[in-house]
Design an enzyme around this catalytic site. Structure first.
Site, PDB file in Angstrom:
ATOM      1  N   ARG A   1      -0.607   7.740 -10.334  1.00 20.44           N
ATOM      2  CA  ARG A   1      -1.837   7.016  -9.998  1.00 20.44           C
ATOM      3  C   ARG A   1      -2.794   7.899  -9.219  1.00 20.44           C
ATOM      4  O   ARG A   1      -3.969   8.052  -9.565  1.00 20.44           O
ATOM      5  CB  ARG A   1      -1.477   5.772  -9.191  1.00 20.44           C
ATOM      6  CG  ARG A   1      -2.628   5.085  -8.467  1.00 20.44           C
ATOM      7  CD  ARG A   1      -2.056   4.047  -7.496  1.00 20.44           C
ATOM      8  NE  ARG A   1      -3.079   3.319  -6.763  1.00 20.44           N
ATOM      9  CZ  ARG A   1      -3.550   3.673  -5.570  1.00 20.44           C
ATOM     10  NH1 ARG A   1      -3.090   4.781  -4.982  1.00 20.44           N
ATOM     11  NH2 ARG A   1      -4.454   2.937  -4.956  1.00 20.44           N
TER      12      ARG A   1
ATOM     13  N   GLU B   1     -13.757  -3.788   0.971  1.00 18.99           N
ATOM     14  CA  GLU B   1     -12.390  -4.298   1.000  1.00 18.99           C
ATOM     15  C   GLU B   1     -12.378  -5.666   1.677  1.00 18.99           C
ATOM     16  O   GLU B   1     -12.853  -5.821   2.807  1.00 18.99           O
ATOM     17  CB  GLU B   1     -11.471  -3.337   1.749  1.00 18.99           C
ATOM     18  CG  GLU B   1     -10.048  -3.827   1.975  1.00 18.99           C
ATOM     19  CD  GLU B   1      -9.357  -4.257   0.694  1.00 18.99           C
ATOM     20  OE1 GLU B   1      -8.737  -5.340   0.689  1.00 18.99           O
ATOM     21  OE2 GLU B   1      -9.443  -3.508  -0.306  1.00 18.99           O
TER      22      GLU B   1
ATOM     23  N   GLU C   1     -18.140 -10.145  -4.314  1.00 14.77           N
ATOM     24  CA  GLU C   1     -19.015 -11.231  -4.762  1.00 14.77           C
ATOM     25  C   GLU C   1     -19.994 -11.671  -3.682  1.00 14.77           C
ATOM     26  O   GLU C   1     -21.047 -12.253  -3.987  1.00 14.77           O
ATOM     27  CB  GLU C   1     -18.166 -12.436  -5.198  1.00 14.77           C
ATOM     28  CG  GLU C   1     -17.309 -12.193  -6.432  1.00 14.77           C
ATOM     29  CD  GLU C   1     -15.993 -11.495  -6.149  1.00 14.77           C
ATOM     30  OE1 GLU C   1     -15.184 -11.357  -7.092  1.00 14.77           O
ATOM     31  OE2 GLU C   1     -15.748 -11.079  -4.984  1.00 14.77           O
TER      32      GLU C   1
ATOM     33  N   GLY D   1     -12.652  -2.882  -3.892  1.00 15.99           N
ATOM     34  CA  GLY D   1     -11.260  -3.092  -3.482  1.00 15.99           C
ATOM     35  C   GLY D   1     -10.688  -1.797  -2.941  1.00 15.99           C
ATOM     36  O   GLY D   1      -9.680  -1.296  -3.436  1.00 15.99           O
TER      37      GLY D   1
ATOM     38  N   HIS E   1       0.826  -1.211   0.000  1.00 21.47           N
ATOM     39  CA  HIS E   1       0.000   0.000   0.000  1.00 21.47           C
ATOM     40  C   HIS E   1       0.862   1.265   0.000  1.00 21.47           C
ATOM     41  O   HIS E   1       0.491   2.273  -0.618  1.00 21.47           O
ATOM     42  CB  HIS E   1      -0.949  -0.021   1.200  1.00 21.47           C
ATOM     43  CG  HIS E   1      -1.984  -1.097   1.086  1.00 21.47           C
ATOM     44  ND1 HIS E   1      -3.144  -0.939   0.365  1.00 21.47           N
ATOM     45  CD2 HIS E   1      -2.008  -2.367   1.570  1.00 21.47           C
ATOM     46  CE1 HIS E   1      -3.849  -2.054   0.421  1.00 21.47           C
ATOM     47  NE2 HIS E   1      -3.174  -2.930   1.133  1.00 21.47           N
TER      48      HIS E   1
ATOM     49  N   ASP F   1       2.576   6.523  -5.398  1.00 19.62           N
ATOM     50  CA  ASP F   1       2.549   6.613  -6.863  1.00 19.62           C
ATOM     51  C   ASP F   1       1.789   7.878  -7.244  1.00 19.62           C
ATOM     52  O   ASP F   1       0.553   7.902  -7.283  1.00 19.62           O
ATOM     53  CB  ASP F   1       1.868   5.374  -7.438  1.00 19.62           C
ATOM     54  CG  ASP F   1       1.936   5.321  -8.955  1.00 19.62           C
ATOM     55  OD1 ASP F   1       2.053   6.389  -9.596  1.00 19.62           O
ATOM     56  OD2 ASP F   1       1.864   4.214  -9.518  1.00 19.62           O
TER      57      ASP F   1
ATOM     58  N   GLU G   1      -9.466   0.803  -8.338  1.00 19.86           N
ATOM     59  CA  GLU G   1      -8.104   0.716  -8.869  1.00 19.86           C
ATOM     60  C   GLU G   1      -7.795  -0.767  -8.941  1.00 19.86           C
ATOM     61  O   GLU G   1      -7.202  -1.351  -8.042  1.00 19.86           O
ATOM     62  CB  GLU G   1      -7.134   1.469  -7.964  1.00 19.86           C
ATOM     63  CG  GLU G   1      -5.809   1.797  -8.638  1.00 19.86           C
ATOM     64  CD  GLU G   1      -4.780   0.680  -8.473  1.00 19.86           C
ATOM     65  OE1 GLU G   1      -4.919  -0.356  -9.159  1.00 19.86           O
ATOM     66  OE2 GLU G   1      -3.864   0.856  -7.673  1.00 19.86           O
TER      67      GLU G   1
ATOM     68  N   HIS H   1       4.137   2.744 -10.155  1.00 23.87           N
ATOM     69  CA  HIS H   1       4.520   1.526  -9.434  1.00 23.87           C
ATOM     70  C   HIS H   1       4.290   0.282 -10.283  1.00 23.87           C
ATOM     71  O   HIS H   1       4.849  -0.776 -10.003  1.00 23.87           O
ATOM     72  CB  HIS H   1       3.765   1.415  -8.113  1.00 23.87           C
ATOM     73  CG  HIS H   1       2.358   0.947  -8.221  1.00 23.87           C
ATOM     74  ND1 HIS H   1       1.313   1.781  -8.577  1.00 23.87           N
ATOM     75  CD2 HIS H   1       1.802  -0.282  -8.049  1.00 23.87           C
ATOM     76  CE1 HIS H   1       0.189   1.089  -8.597  1.00 23.87           C
ATOM     77  NE2 HIS H   1       0.450  -0.158  -8.287  1.00 23.87           N
TER      78      HIS H   1
END
Length: 353
Positions: A31, A77, A106, A55, A22, A28, A120, A271
């Site tokens: 990003r 998450e 899911e 995520g 992380h 980054d 991301e 990254h």
């Protein structure tokens, strides 16, 4: 033919509990800037809307959405990093907006449909770790028919390249030949691609598109197997030592210029760096040399987080070339000459009987 597995992590979600991963992503700048710019420049789309962050990780994208005026952000998450996301939400005083949910996308049920999905999801060479499937599932389950996805499209590119870190750098190391060490490095690289920053000068040809994905329509089946045949033409003299892969993503925009996040060697480093399939031996090429190869990315049936990358080197005389191929083969020179005549309207000697 080179065949390699592109992921070796045994437990995907446990791997994302490593803070160093992380830290790498959060530092980054390219990003973060792409996501922040695309979200905040589209405040009109986020104002009072419901957002799903697939995520969410440490929650930085969810905070961007809250800053843009979202009414509710569901930050989903699956790894235990969600605990840090909860603290980040409190730290930025968005507890009433961002709801952190510890679950796989899911397995989760949301109390409402969402207006926007942000994620991301991209991995090395775009598809590493196969998180795109989670975004597709979230889209089909939760996104309103006219909803937005950030990013909304992605493109994977490939190009033949030189790889000095696996070849030339070991010819003379402080006056000592280390060729045997370089050979061992290439043997190790024969089973999986390498990830490193590639200089623009190492690119031997213009990039070719492997696949373009529209996230509003792409299906899980669409990304199970991707195959492409390329006939690239060297635009310089150099050593053909590998195939370089990188990607770009474009974010939706209605009132401003779209934001693009690119991992092109010409762009500021990220990254993700670039992914390289290293050839077992190098080939000297001159400007105008055709380089033909098949590239396949196939999802593993045993582990759906894995992709196998297969490169098959082809003889350029034995494959069909693009209509306007610029290589030095006689057949392509003749075709170009004929097409040039058509474009200039000079059909003499071609249409006359």
């Amino acid at each position: 033919m080179l065949q390699m597995e592109a992921m070796e992590t045994s437990n995907y979600f446990e791997s994302y509990e490593d803070l160093d991963i992380h830290k790498l992503m959060l530092r980054d700048k390219a990003r973060n800037t792409a996501y922040k710019s695309s979200i905040l420049s589209n405040r009109h789309d986020f104002k009072d809307k419901v957002v799903l962050d697939v995520g969410a990780g440490t929650g930085i994208l969810s905070v961007f959405c809250a800053q843009a005026g979202a009414r509710t952000v569901y930050a989903v998450e699956a790894s235990n990093i969600y605990k840090i996301a909860e603290e980040i939400v409190k730290e930025n005083k968005y507890e009433n907006v961002i709801k952190v949910m510890h679950s796989k996308i899911e397995d989760i049920d949301l109390p409402e449909k969402v207006d926007i999905i942000v994620s991301e999801w991209m991995g090395f060479y775009l598809l590493h770790e196969a998180m795109l499937e989670s975004v597709i599932i979230a889209r089909d389950k939760f996104l309103k028919p006219d909803g937005l996805i950030f990013p909304e499209s992605a493109t994977l590119y490939s190009v033949p390249c030189s790889v000095p870190s696996m070849y030339d750098d070991w010819e003379d190391l402080d006056g000592v030949s280390m060729r045997h060490f370089g050979l061992k490095l290439r043997e190790n690289a024969s089973t999986r691609p390498i990830t490193e920053t590639v200089s623009p000068e190492a690119m031997l040809c213009d990039p070719e598109v492997v696949v373009w994905l529209d996230l509003r329509e792409v299906t899980v089946d669409d990304v199970k197997t991707m195959e492409m045949r390329h006939v690239a033409v060297a635009n310089k003299t150099g050593k053909y030592q590998g195939i370089c892969l990188w990607f770009s993503c474009t974010f939706p925009s209605r009132l401003t210029e779209p934001v693009t996040l690119s991992t092109d060697p010409e762009e500021p480093p990220t990254h993700w760096k670039q992914t390289i399939v290293v050839l077992p031996s190098d080939i000297q090429v001159e400007k105008g040399t055709p380089i033909a190869y098949d590239l396949q990315l196939a999802r593993s049936e045993e582990n759906n987080r894995r992709y196998a990358i297969e490169v098959t080197m082809l003889h350029p005389d034995e494959v069909e070339h693009p209509e306007y191929c610029t290589c030095y083969l006689t057949k392509c020179i003749l075709v170009r000459a004929m097409l040039d005549k058509y474009e200039k309207g000079d059909l003499s000697g071609i249409t006359e009987k």
